[in-house]
Design a protein around this motif. Structure first.
Motif, PDB file in Angstrom:
ATOM      1  N   GLY A  39       3.901  20.390  11.565  1.00 21.12           N
ATOM      2  CA  GLY A  39       4.259  19.038  11.320  1.00 21.12           C
ATOM      3  C   GLY A  39       3.674  17.919  11.871  1.00 21.12           C
ATOM      4  N   ASP A 100       1.873  12.925   9.550  1.00 20.17           N
ATOM      5  CA  ASP A 100       2.601  13.303  10.402  1.00 20.17           C
ATOM      6  C   ASP A 100       4.006  13.360  10.440  1.00 20.17           C
ATOM      7  OD1 ASP A 100       2.069  13.992  14.217  1.00 20.17           O
ATOM      8  OD2 ASP A 100       3.953  13.538  13.433  1.00 20.17           O
ATOM      9  N   THR A 101       4.818  14.507  10.532  1.00 24.85           N
ATOM     10  CA  THR A 101       6.244  14.311  10.089  1.00 24.85           C
ATOM     11  C   THR A 101       7.211  14.456  11.230  1.00 24.85           C
ATOM     12  OG1 THR A 101       6.185  16.610   9.292  1.00 24.85           O
ATOM     13  CG2 THR A 101       5.676  15.085   7.587  1.00 24.85           C
ATOM     14  N   ARG A 102       6.579  14.397  12.423  1.00 25.49           N
ATOM     15  CA  ARG A 102       7.609  14.803  13.485  1.00 25.49           C
ATOM     16  C   ARG A 102       8.894  13.778  13.604  1.00 25.49           C
ATOM     17  NH1 ARG A 102       3.306  13.637  18.575  1.00 25.49           N
ATOM     18  NH2 ARG A 102       1.827  14.165  16.787  1.00 25.49           N
ATOM     19  N   TYR A 104      10.781  12.402  11.608  1.00 29.26           N
ATOM     20  CA  TYR A 104      11.558  12.270  10.412  1.00 29.26           C
ATOM     21  C   TYR A 104      13.061  11.823  10.809  1.00 29.26           C
ATOM     22  CZ  TYR A 104      13.362  17.155  11.610  1.00 29.26           C
ATOM     23  OH  TYR A 104      13.720  18.188  12.267  1.00 29.26           O
ATOM     24  N   SER A 335       3.906  19.815   0.339  1.00 26.31           N
ATOM     25  CA  SER A 335       4.357  19.345   1.757  1.00 26.31           C
ATOM     26  C   SER A 335       5.360  18.436   1.685  1.00 26.31           C
ATOM     27  CB  SER A 335       2.903  18.612   2.478  1.00 26.31           C
ATOM     28  OG  SER A 335       2.234  17.992   1.620  1.00 26.31           O
ATOM     29  N   ALA A 344      10.989  15.026   3.014  1.00 23.63           N
ATOM     30  CA  ALA A 344       9.943  15.826   3.731  1.00 23.63           C
ATOM     31  C   ALA A 344      10.350  17.381   3.803  1.00 23.63           C
ATOM     32  CB  ALA A 344      10.141  15.479   5.279  1.00 23.63           C
TER      33      ALA A 344
END
Length: 484
Positions: A39, A100-102, A104, A335, A344
């Motif tokens: 992620g 980048d999904t860190r 969320y 994704s 997400a």
């Protein structure tokens, strides 16, 4: 001559354009993405400088006289990236990128604060800049304490080129800190994330001068003095300038890694509940709406890897004539998804598989799934007050006539194919460089390309496409609780 620099995720493209808007040459410097954890998606900003040097170095070799005649530079860049600098303009950590999904959880917390949607006109998405800074504050407090400036990727490039901390409206609208209607930083939203206006770059319009090329770099590249750098634009707004999608009602569909349905607006029309992006455009007193799907050609490339055939070979197997949708439906949420679901965690599926489901059937379903995802974007834009009568197709996926017929039929609007040429973000950036350097009228510069061909909806398949789309729409709520 005018130079457009487009800082993308996979490379920096440098394009030379003359004052008649003819492309003289282009070159690209390569970039890689670091993914240290699932992620996560990061780049070292110093690599952007190296890639820019590489691209301009190639132009110096191939077109030294033309490069020496440059009078204006325009910048375009990947949006949302968090580039953090200390008081000495030193980079504090790798840039956290748009995909980048860190953050969320931080995004959800900010989005729960009604001020963010009210002031920015947008959902706080995990990819936006503000939640990334809250993540840094929560997880890297020593770094957060040293942050003197937060720059978007192209604006870090500008700092290197000119020594100026400056940004513009279209890119800044994707941070969750901009008052999008007033076209100004919101001190209230910045304070909500532990920051201040002093830590942001000053704002100009994308068509305005925003720095002068440093003499050291100009001499190194064999260029003159006093070269104006334009405010520029985020990559989608820059592409819109390249496509001439700047006047009310103009629209394009982009079939790149991700998919975008972009419409220019003469007024500010937010509707965050639809997950439509309502951003400032690169031109003064204009805005745009944009629906975004995260996997467009990415979905076909993913399937290509599994099928063991190239994407071009797979689409060629479908032939030239559009087929009615079959029983197999594909959701392209490989994704997660942005518009309209802002989810997400959701992931893609095939449904309706049977013994008769051949490779061709699955290829057709993949293309239709992306077409229906773009139709979701169209419906979201309609709910936000935008009417689209036709679109222009750009991006690698637009080379497939079958796919364009599918999109035209799913949207029930004509799809125009531009005449051969590169009308993307680097070209749009070069146009902005021309405007900033000469004071030319933006609307007279940012004109659309000639249309080489128009793909009309296939009327005979409209009922079947509508039925298949309604089936597609029912699948997301059916699987949403199963993800993860």
């Amino acid at each position: 001559m005018y130079l457009g620099l487009d800082l993308g995720t996979s490379g920096v493209k440098a394009m030379l354009m003359d004052d008649g808007q003819q492309i003289i040459g282009s070159a690209t410097g390569h970039l890689d993405v670091s993914r240290p954890h699932p992620g996560w998606s990061e780049q070292d900003p110093s690599h952007w400088l190296r890639a820019t040097e590489e691209a301009i170095g190639q132009l110096k070799q191939s077109h030294p006289k033309e490069l020496a005649a440059v009078r204006g530079i325009g910048l375009s860049g990947q949006m949302h990236g968090a580039t953090l600098l200390d008081s000495n303009n030193q980079v504090l950590r790798p840039c956290i990128l748009w995909n980048d999904t860190r953050s969320y959880r931080e995004a959800a917390e900010l989005d729960a604060d009604p001020r963010f949607r009210a002031i920015t006109g947008n959902i706080v998405f995990p990819g936006f800049t503000a939640p990334k800074l809250v993540w840094v504050k929560n997880n890297e407090p020593d770094i957060f304490a040293k942050v003197a400036k937060v720059l978007l990727p192209k604006d870090y490039l500008r700092l290197w080129l000119s020594g100026e901390h400056l940004s513009e409206m279209s890119d800044s609208a994707g941070t969750s800190w901009l008052d999008t209607g007033k076209r100004a930083w919101s001190s209230e939203l910045l304070a909500a994330t532990g920051l201040s206006v002093e830590q942001m770059p000053k704002l100009v319009e994308g068509t305005q001068p925003a720095g002068i090329l440093r003499g050291e770099l100009a001499a190194k590249w064999g260029m003159g003095t006093g070269i104006v750098i334009a405010g520029g634009a985020g990559d989608n707004a820059a592409s819109a300038c390249g496509m001439g999608t700047v006047a009310e009602g103009a629209a394009f569909v982009s079939l790149g890694t991700s998919g975008v349905l972009f419409a220019a607006n003469a007024s500010y029309l937010p509707n965050p509940a639809s997950a439509v992006h309502a951003f400032c455009h690169a031109l003064p007193n204009t805005w745009h709406q944009m629906g975004v799907i995260l996997s467009a050609t990415d979905a076909l490339n993913w399937y290509s890897g599994i099928a063991g055939e190239s994407a071009a070979s797979l689409t060629a197997e479908l032939g030239n004539e559009l087929q009615a949708p079959g029983s197999v439906t594909f959701l392209p949420y490989l994704s997660g998804e942005r518009t309209p679901h802002n989810d997400a965690a959701i992931r893609g599926v095939f449904t309706g598989l049977g013994h008769e489901s051949s490779r061709v059937v699955l290829t057709q379903a993949v293309l239709e799934g992306v077409s229906f995802a773009i139709r979701d974007n169209l419906e979201a834009l309609k709910s936000a007050g935008t009417t689209i009568g036709r679109v222009t197709a750009i991006g690698g996926g637009s080379r497939s006539r079958y796919w364009l017929k599918s999109i035209a039929t799913a949207l029930d609007v004509p799809v125009d194919i531009p005449a051969d040429g590169d009308f993307g973000a680097a070209f749009g950036a070069a146009r902005l460089g021309l405007i900033a350097a000469t004071g030319a009228d933006p609307l007279s510069v940012c004109t659309p390309p000639k249309t080489a061909e128009t793909i009309e909806p296939v009327a005979a398949h409209r009922p079947a496409y509508e039925a298949a789309y309604q089936r597609y729409r029912k699948l997301y709520p059916a699987i949403a609780g199963l993800a993860g």
